[in-house]
Design an enzyme around this catalytic site. Structure first.
Site, PDB file in Angstrom:
ATOM      1  N   LEU A  92       8.076   2.268  -0.014  1.00  0.00           N
ATOM      2  CA  LEU A  92       9.076   2.489  -1.057  1.00  0.00           C
ATOM      3  C   LEU A  92      10.182   1.440  -0.909  1.00  0.00           C
ATOM      4  O   LEU A  92      10.599   1.115   0.206  1.00  0.00           O
ATOM      5  CB  LEU A  92       9.681   3.885  -0.929  1.00  0.00           C
ATOM      6  CG  LEU A  92       8.692   5.059  -0.898  1.00  0.00           C
ATOM      7  CD1 LEU A  92       9.462   6.378  -0.840  1.00  0.00           C
ATOM      8  CD2 LEU A  92       7.766   5.032  -2.101  1.00  0.00           C
ATOM      9  N   HIS A 108       4.446  11.633   9.939  1.00  0.00           N
ATOM     10  CA  HIS A 108       3.855  10.540  10.710  1.00  0.00           C
ATOM     11  C   HIS A 108       3.156  11.146  11.926  1.00  0.00           C
ATOM     12  O   HIS A 108       3.727  12.001  12.605  1.00  0.00           O
ATOM     13  CB  HIS A 108       4.941   9.554  11.145  1.00  0.00           C
ATOM     14  CG  HIS A 108       4.381   8.376  11.874  1.00  0.00           C
ATOM     15  ND1 HIS A 108       3.720   7.358  11.230  1.00  0.00           N
ATOM     16  CD2 HIS A 108       4.347   8.076  13.197  1.00  0.00           C
ATOM     17  CE1 HIS A 108       3.307   6.478  12.116  1.00  0.00           C
ATOM     18  NE2 HIS A 108       3.671   6.887  13.314  1.00  0.00           N
ATOM     19  N   GLU A 141      15.249   3.053   4.657  1.00  0.00           N
ATOM     20  CA  GLU A 141      14.776   1.711   4.302  1.00  0.00           C
ATOM     21  C   GLU A 141      13.794   1.143   5.331  1.00  0.00           C
ATOM     22  O   GLU A 141      13.151   0.135   5.084  1.00  0.00           O
ATOM     23  CB  GLU A 141      15.958   0.745   4.171  1.00  0.00           C
ATOM     24  CG  GLU A 141      16.818   0.941   2.936  1.00  0.00           C
ATOM     25  CD  GLU A 141      17.818   2.090   3.057  1.00  0.00           C
ATOM     26  OE1 GLU A 141      17.817   2.807   4.082  1.00  0.00           O
ATOM     27  OE2 GLU A 141      18.581   2.267   2.103  1.00  0.00           O
TER      28      GLU A 141
HETATM   29  C1  GRF Z   1      -1.971  12.055   7.835  1.00  0.00           C
HETATM   30  O1  GRF Z   1      -2.556  11.734   9.069  1.00  0.00           O
HETATM   31  C2  GRF Z   1      -0.515  11.680   7.868  1.00  0.00           C
HETATM   32  O2  GRF Z   1       0.039  11.766   9.138  1.00  0.00           O
HETATM   33  C3  GRF Z   1      -0.526  10.266   7.423  1.00  0.00           C
HETATM   34  O3  GRF Z   1      -1.549  10.194   6.466  1.00  0.00           O
HETATM   35  C4  GRF Z   1      -2.498  11.225   6.711  1.00  0.00           C
HETATM   36  C5  GRF Z   1      -2.645  11.996   5.436  1.00  0.00           C
HETATM   37  O4  GRF Z   1      -3.660  12.957   5.493  1.00  0.00           O
HETATM   38  N1  GRF Z   1       0.790   9.906   6.935  1.00  0.00           N
HETATM   39  P1  GRF Z   1      -3.935  13.887   4.231  1.00  0.00           P
HETATM   40  O5  GRF Z   1      -4.211  12.977   3.051  1.00  0.00           O
HETATM   41  O6  GRF Z   1      -2.732  14.744   4.013  1.00  0.00           O
HETATM   42  O7  GRF Z   1      -5.139  14.688   4.587  1.00  0.00           O
END
Ligand code: GRF
Length: 202
Positions: A92, A108, A141
């Site tokens: 973003l 994350h 950011e």
């Molecule tokens: C997850 O591992 C999350 O931590 C990361 O992307 C993945 C998304 O998984 N940011 P989903 O599409 O919600 O199954």
């Protein structure tokens, strides 16, 4: 609490939030599900559930800024309180983050600030940490850097691969997003990097 969910893939985090809303664990309404990828399984599912499911395919826009402008337009129309990045694989811009300051959540798969960026689970295994987990944070950011709302931990086992660790973390991701949204629903303020929610008693 009105939620917009942005995703790019599988959508298991979206699914977990959907189930928490449906079974009353989370007092919220999903007002928009938006994907930048037309083939994302998550957006198919959103359609099946009857949500306002929008595809804004980045490949059909001349520039990154033009794509983002359309995403922002959809968000302005949906009027969410919070935007949930649930596996949304687009960075973003500062303009986007500023317009929705402290109202965009990301998840994350590591205990930030350890292992930001791609392949967080593989980074954790390679580093030899004994504990990892996931972090729900506000988006600022910088990459994987904003104020932290919720963290959940998992052990890292001697025979883990990135894949087995990712699967263990994913279970906690689903719980962490629901927990984070539940906390924010009680009202919150952000002081510096600290996200404060009223205690349950008050
Ligand atoms: C997850 O591992 C999350 O931590 C990361 O992307 C993945 C998304 O998984 N940011 P989903 O599409 O919600 O199954």
């Amino acid at each position: 609490m009105r939620l917009a969910i942005l995703l790019s893939g599988r959508g298991s985090n979206f699914q977990a939030i959907h189930e928490a809303v449906r079974n009353g664990t989370l007092d919220a309404e999903i007002v928009l599900v938006l994907s930048n990828r037309p083939d994302a399984p998550g957006i198919q599912r959103a359609r099946e559930y009857g949500y306002d499911a929008q595809v804004v395919d980045h490949k059909t826009f001349a520039s990154r800024a033009a794509h983002e402008e359309e995403v922002l337009r959809q968000l302005d129309a949906a009027q969410p309180d919070l935007i949930v990045l649930a596996g949304y694989m687009r960075l973003l811009s500062a303009n986007f983050v500023t317009r929705w300051r402290n109202r965009i959540l990301n998840i994350h798969p590591s205990l930030l600030p350890a292992f930001p960026g791609v392949d967080a689970q593989a980074q954790a295994v390679a580093h030899g940490v004994k504990v990892s987990g996931c972090t729900v944070h506000f988006v600022d950011e910088h990459l994987d850097a904003g104020p932290i709302i919720v963290q959940r931990t998992v052990p890292v086992l001697d025979d883990d691969t990135a894949e087995t660790l990712a699967a263990r973390i994913l279970v906690e991701e689903h719980a962490a997003f629901v927990e984070a949204l539940g906390r924010l629903a009680r009202g919150y303020r952000v002081e510096g990097r600290r996200v404060m929610v009223p205690s349950r008693e008050s």
